[in-house]
Scaffold this motif. Sequence first.
Motif, PDB file in Angstrom:
ATOM      1  N   ILE A  24       0.836  -1.196   0.000  1.00  0.00           N
ATOM      2  CA  ILE A  24       0.000   0.000   0.000  1.00  0.00           C
ATOM      3  C   ILE A  24       0.874   1.250   0.000  1.00  0.00           C
ATOM      4  O   ILE A  24       2.014   1.220   0.450  1.00  0.00           O
ATOM      5  N   ASP A  25       0.333   2.334  -0.536  1.00  0.00           N
ATOM      6  CA  ASP A  25       1.100   3.578  -0.636  1.00  0.00           C
ATOM      7  C   ASP A  25       1.226   4.248   0.724  1.00  0.00           C
ATOM      8  O   ASP A  25       2.277   4.756   1.087  1.00  0.00           O
ATOM      9  N   SER A  26       0.122   4.268   1.465  1.00  0.00           N
ATOM     10  CA  SER A  26       0.204   4.797   2.826  1.00  0.00           C
ATOM     11  C   SER A  26      -0.912   4.201   3.661  1.00  0.00           C
ATOM     12  O   SER A  26      -1.853   3.605   3.132  1.00  0.00           O
ATOM     13  N   GLY A  27      -0.787   4.358   4.976  1.00  0.00           N
ATOM     14  CA  GLY A  27      -1.737   3.743   5.892  1.00  0.00           C
ATOM     15  C   GLY A  27      -1.086   2.566   6.598  1.00  0.00           C
ATOM     16  O   GLY A  27       0.038   2.181   6.279  1.00  0.00           O
ATOM     17  N   THR A  28      -1.822   2.003   7.565  1.00  0.00           N
ATOM     18  CA  THR A  28      -1.282   0.857   8.293  1.00  0.00           C
ATOM     19  C   THR A  28      -2.322  -0.251   8.386  1.00  0.00           C
ATOM     20  O   THR A  28      -3.522   0.002   8.365  1.00  0.00           O
ATOM     21  N   VAL A  29      -1.816  -1.478   8.475  1.00  0.00           N
ATOM     22  CA  VAL A  29      -2.652  -2.655   8.688  1.00  0.00           C
ATOM     23  C   VAL A  29      -2.192  -3.307   9.979  1.00  0.00           C
ATOM     24  O   VAL A  29      -1.002  -3.591  10.135  1.00  0.00           O
ATOM     25  N   THR A  30      -3.107  -3.509  10.911  1.00  0.00           N
ATOM     26  CA  THR A  30      -2.724  -4.279  12.097  1.00  0.00           C
ATOM     27  C   THR A  30      -3.630  -5.490  12.207  1.00  0.00           C
ATOM     28  O   THR A  30      -4.820  -5.440  11.900  1.00  0.00           O
ATOM     29  N   ILE A  31      -3.020  -6.604  12.582  1.00  0.00           N
ATOM     30  CA  ILE A  31      -3.762  -7.846  12.802  1.00  0.00           C
ATOM     31  C   ILE A  31      -3.464  -8.305  14.222  1.00  0.00           C
ATOM     32  O   ILE A  31      -2.298  -8.491  14.579  1.00  0.00           O
ATOM     33  N   GLY A  32      -4.497  -8.457  15.019  1.00  0.00           N
ATOM     34  CA  GLY A  32      -4.319  -8.868  16.409  1.00  0.00           C
ATOM     35  C   GLY A  32      -3.411  -7.920  17.171  1.00  0.00           C
ATOM     36  O   GLY A  32      -2.589  -8.350  17.978  1.00  0.00           O
ATOM     37  N   GLY A  33      -3.522  -6.627  16.871  1.00  0.00           N
ATOM     38  CA  GLY A  33      -2.746  -5.638  17.601  1.00  0.00           C
ATOM     39  C   GLY A  33      -1.316  -5.468  17.101  1.00  0.00           C
ATOM     40  O   GLY A  33      -0.593  -4.580  17.544  1.00  0.00           O
ATOM     41  N   ARG A  34      -0.903  -6.322  16.134  1.00  0.00           N
ATOM     42  CA  ARG A  34       0.459  -6.242  15.621  1.00  0.00           C
ATOM     43  C   ARG A  34       0.454  -5.474  14.291  1.00  0.00           C
ATOM     44  O   ARG A  34      -0.342  -5.785  13.410  1.00  0.00           O
ATOM     45  N   ASP A  35       1.310  -4.493  14.168  1.00  0.00           N
ATOM     46  CA  ASP A  35       1.399  -3.748  12.912  1.00  0.00           C
ATOM     47  C   ASP A  35       2.092  -4.629  11.869  1.00  0.00           C
ATOM     48  O   ASP A  35       3.261  -4.970  11.999  1.00  0.00           O
ATOM     49  N   VAL A  36       1.342  -5.030  10.850  1.00  0.00           N
ATOM     50  CA  VAL A  36       1.901  -5.931   9.843  1.00  0.00           C
ATOM     51  C   VAL A  36       2.075  -5.233   8.489  1.00  0.00           C
ATOM     52  O   VAL A  36       2.277  -5.892   7.478  1.00  0.00           O
ATOM     53  N   THR A  37       2.004  -3.896   8.507  1.00  0.00           N
ATOM     54  CA  THR A  37       2.030  -3.155   7.250  1.00  0.00           C
ATOM     55  C   THR A  37       3.195  -3.586   6.350  1.00  0.00           C
ATOM     56  O   THR A  37       3.040  -3.723   5.142  1.00  0.00           O
ATOM     57  N   ASN A  38       4.361  -3.805   6.970  1.00  0.00           N
ATOM     58  CA  ASN A  38       5.521  -4.173   6.157  1.00  0.00           C
ATOM     59  C   ASN A  38       5.953  -5.625   6.362  1.00  0.00           C
ATOM     60  O   ASN A  38       7.082  -5.992   6.085  1.00  0.00           O
ATOM     61  N   VAL A  39       5.012  -6.431   6.855  1.00  0.00           N
ATOM     62  CA  VAL A  39       5.309  -7.845   7.096  1.00  0.00           C
ATOM     63  C   VAL A  39       4.869  -8.651   5.873  1.00  0.00           C
ATOM     64  O   VAL A  39       3.766  -8.456   5.383  1.00  0.00           O
ATOM     65  N   PRO A  40       5.738  -9.526   5.345  1.00  0.00           N
ATOM     66  CA  PRO A  40       5.331 -10.326   4.181  1.00  0.00           C
ATOM     67  C   PRO A  40       4.194 -11.285   4.541  1.00  0.00           C
ATOM     68  O   PRO A  40       4.020 -11.646   5.714  1.00  0.00           O
ATOM     69  N   PRO A  41       3.409 -11.696   3.534  1.00  0.00           N
ATOM     70  CA  PRO A  41       2.216 -12.514   3.778  1.00  0.00           C
ATOM     71  C   PRO A  41       2.481 -13.722   4.666  1.00  0.00           C
ATOM     72  O   PRO A  41       1.650 -14.054   5.517  1.00  0.00           O
ATOM     73  N   ARG A  42       3.620 -14.385   4.480  1.00  0.00           N
ATOM     74  CA  ARG A  42       3.820 -15.658   5.180  1.00  0.00           C
ATOM     75  C   ARG A  42       3.973 -15.489   6.688  1.00  0.00           C
ATOM     76  O   ARG A  42       3.867 -16.441   7.433  1.00  0.00           O
ATOM     77  N   PHE A  43       4.255 -14.252   7.132  1.00  0.00           N
ATOM     78  CA  PHE A  43       4.375 -14.026   8.573  1.00  0.00           C
ATOM     79  C   PHE A  43       3.127 -13.350   9.147  1.00  0.00           C
ATOM     80  O   PHE A  43       3.133 -12.878  10.272  1.00  0.00           O
ATOM     81  N   ARG A  44       2.060 -13.253   8.367  1.00  0.00           N
ATOM     82  CA  ARG A  44       0.875 -12.530   8.841  1.00  0.00           C
ATOM     83  C   ARG A  44      -0.124 -13.422   9.542  1.00  0.00           C
ATOM     84  O   ARG A  44      -1.139 -12.960  10.045  1.00  0.00           O
ATOM     85  N   ASP A  45       0.137 -14.735   9.497  1.00  0.00           N
ATOM     86  CA  ASP A  45      -0.750 -15.679  10.176  1.00  0.00           C
ATOM     87  C   ASP A  45      -2.174 -15.607   9.614  1.00  0.00           C
ATOM     88  O   ASP A  45      -3.138 -15.400  10.338  1.00  0.00           O
ATOM     89  N   ILE A  46      -2.260 -15.757   8.290  1.00  0.00           N
ATOM     90  CA  ILE A  46      -3.553 -15.678   7.628  1.00  0.00           C
ATOM     91  C   ILE A  46      -3.766 -16.914   6.757  1.00  0.00           C
ATOM     92  O   ILE A  46      -2.808 -17.625   6.453  1.00  0.00           O
ATOM     93  N   ALA A  47      -4.999 -17.160   6.390  1.00  0.00           N
ATOM     94  CA  ALA A  47      -5.301 -18.178   5.395  1.00  0.00           C
ATOM     95  C   ALA A  47      -6.188 -17.517   4.357  1.00  0.00           C
ATOM     96  O   ALA A  47      -6.881 -16.541   4.660  1.00  0.00           O
ATOM     97  N   MET A  48      -6.153 -18.022   3.133  1.00  0.00           N
ATOM     98  CA  MET A  48      -6.885 -17.312   2.086  1.00  0.00           C
ATOM     99  C   MET A  48      -7.511 -18.296   1.100  1.00  0.00           C
ATOM    100  O   MET A  48      -6.938 -19.333   0.790  1.00  0.00           O
ATOM    101  N   VAL A  49      -8.695 -17.931   0.619  1.00  0.00           N
ATOM    102  CA  VAL A  49      -9.340 -18.682  -0.461  1.00  0.00           C
ATOM    103  C   VAL A  49      -9.398 -17.755  -1.666  1.00  0.00           C
ATOM    104  O   VAL A  49      -9.904 -16.644  -1.575  1.00  0.00           O
TER     105      VAL A  49
END
Lengths: 333, 286
Positions: A55-80
């Motif tokens: 993203i160009d700007s802004g932040t994403v947090t998952i479970g209170g952890r700022d994951v804005t610059n965390v690659p997908p594999r460390f985000r603890d997510i599953a996807m369909v």
Amino acid sequence: MAEIQLNHIIKSYGKARATNDVSLTIKDKEFMVLLGPSGCGKTTLLRAIAGLEAIDSGTVTIGGRDVTNVPPRFRDIAMVFQSYAVFPHLTVWDNIAFGLRMKKLPDTEVKKRVEMSAEMLRITDYLQRFPAQLSGGQRQRVAVARALAMPSGVLLMGEPLSNLDALLRLDMRAELKKLLRDAGATTVYVTHDQVEALSLGDRIAVMKQGVILQCDSPLRVYDHPVDKFVGGFIGNPPMNFLRAAGLAAIGLIAPPGYDLVGIRAENLDSFTSPMSGALEASILVVEPLGSHNLITAKVGDEFIKVNTRAELMPEPGSKLWLKPMPDKVRWLK
Amino acid sequence: MTTRRTNLTPYLLVAPALVFMAIFFAYPMVEAFGLAFRDNDTGALTLSYFQKMVSDVQFQPALTTTLLLIVILIPIQFAVALAMALLVNAKLKGASLFLYIYAIPLAVSELAAGIVWFNIFTNNGFLNSLLVQSGLIERPFLFLSYQNQGWLILAVVLAEAWRATSIIMVILVSGLQSIPSDYLEAAEVFGADQFRKITKVILPLLRPSLQVALILRTILAFQVFGVALAVAGTGISLLAGEAYKWYYTIRNPNVAAAYASVILILSIASTVVFLVGLRSKNGEAL
């Protein structure tokens, strides 16, 4: 705990902004639907949560952890994925186990989770097959099983049902609803199908041109759309919109500043003879739908769609008197 | 009366290619086998030309050197080609520039490529000049001497790798581009790091392209000739070079044809190995 917070997400492609300063909080274990027409930014938002889109700007947090610059594999997510993205070179078993093995879970745990997940989606019989030997619906089940097998708190779904045929989609929708409620993961579900959104979501975020217009419970979004777009996009048929001025004659006075009235097809009582507080309409089309009839009529120079009971079967060209249910009238700007 | 009409169009469309293959491939191949297996005078089947080939002092070295060349060359080429293809496909700024730079050797003829590398390794070549002027060695080292078989093979490997790796890269790039990005994104989301993304997803999905490239490269490597001739002259013997020698220098087309048959049989054998070894598992479809 897996609450997702999106803060002022901006993502541009060239000059166009796919998401224009979007903020949204998705509560732990909540089922959030992102709904909107194509190009509204819903998929971009989902991919931003997944980390597949920088993203160009802004932040994403998952479970209170700022994951804005965390690659997908460390985000603890599953996807369909919409295309399922079931690996063609792996058996169903290995597909479901893929993420578990990447996480280096012990073999017994992998086996347990694969089998449990396969059972939930009733694909135990196909575990040794390759995706090419499965139908589209079965492949879609594998994709869901792979995501549900993951011990992650966040489940992302990008239009997972849109590639299924209509009947299968209906079945799968109900099944998904039960599965996902049992799974108890925080779910973000992208769709352009308003029926899917209404039936699945705890809340629906309706998007248009990169912004969220309204984020409410399905009933609230359906009953109290914030504007003409939301009312028109949700519900079948879309909400009727009439000029507020025309309703003064039947005693409905718009509050100051509001010049539009929204009323749903099922919220108009119809009469075949003149009635006080009713609008005179001339019938254009009558569509019998079994449980009710859908009538398209004209009030003055404005079109209106009305649901009537199945027994009422007027001729096109005849008159009908429509009385809005007062508590269902929505004043809009 | 009913007549069954056969649609001729597909056959007509295939016909030119078939005729071409028949005249320029099938016919010479049959002729070559005839030369190799039939007695020149009586026309009877014979193995005498094969015996002559096998008992020649250069046969054993030619066979081993050719196989050695392939065993060294192919893995190097595939490792480099894969790295180049991944780089080109990485969608970085200027990545397509790499593609064009890498593709340049494709336009260079085999012989010209050989001469370039000859000029690097020869006695007064670029490499020796560099080493002598920088004081690392006192006198030029004879890389391309008959006594230094190791250096000769290395020089041919380098020349061949430089010349013919990009064709593998081109095949792999097109293979990579046909992998839907969803698979790679799914791998990322489900926890694969860059290395496992390559080993667990990209390489398996690239298998059809790898198969094509392996077959193509191995067959062509059995035929290495011009590069070796230019770099090493008669310093090393290879199967294709021996066939040429028997045909033009010794003027015995029968033994030359026997060599050609050996090359053909080895090519077919390696193709079968790659076809079987890299075939799809039952029910899998890439």
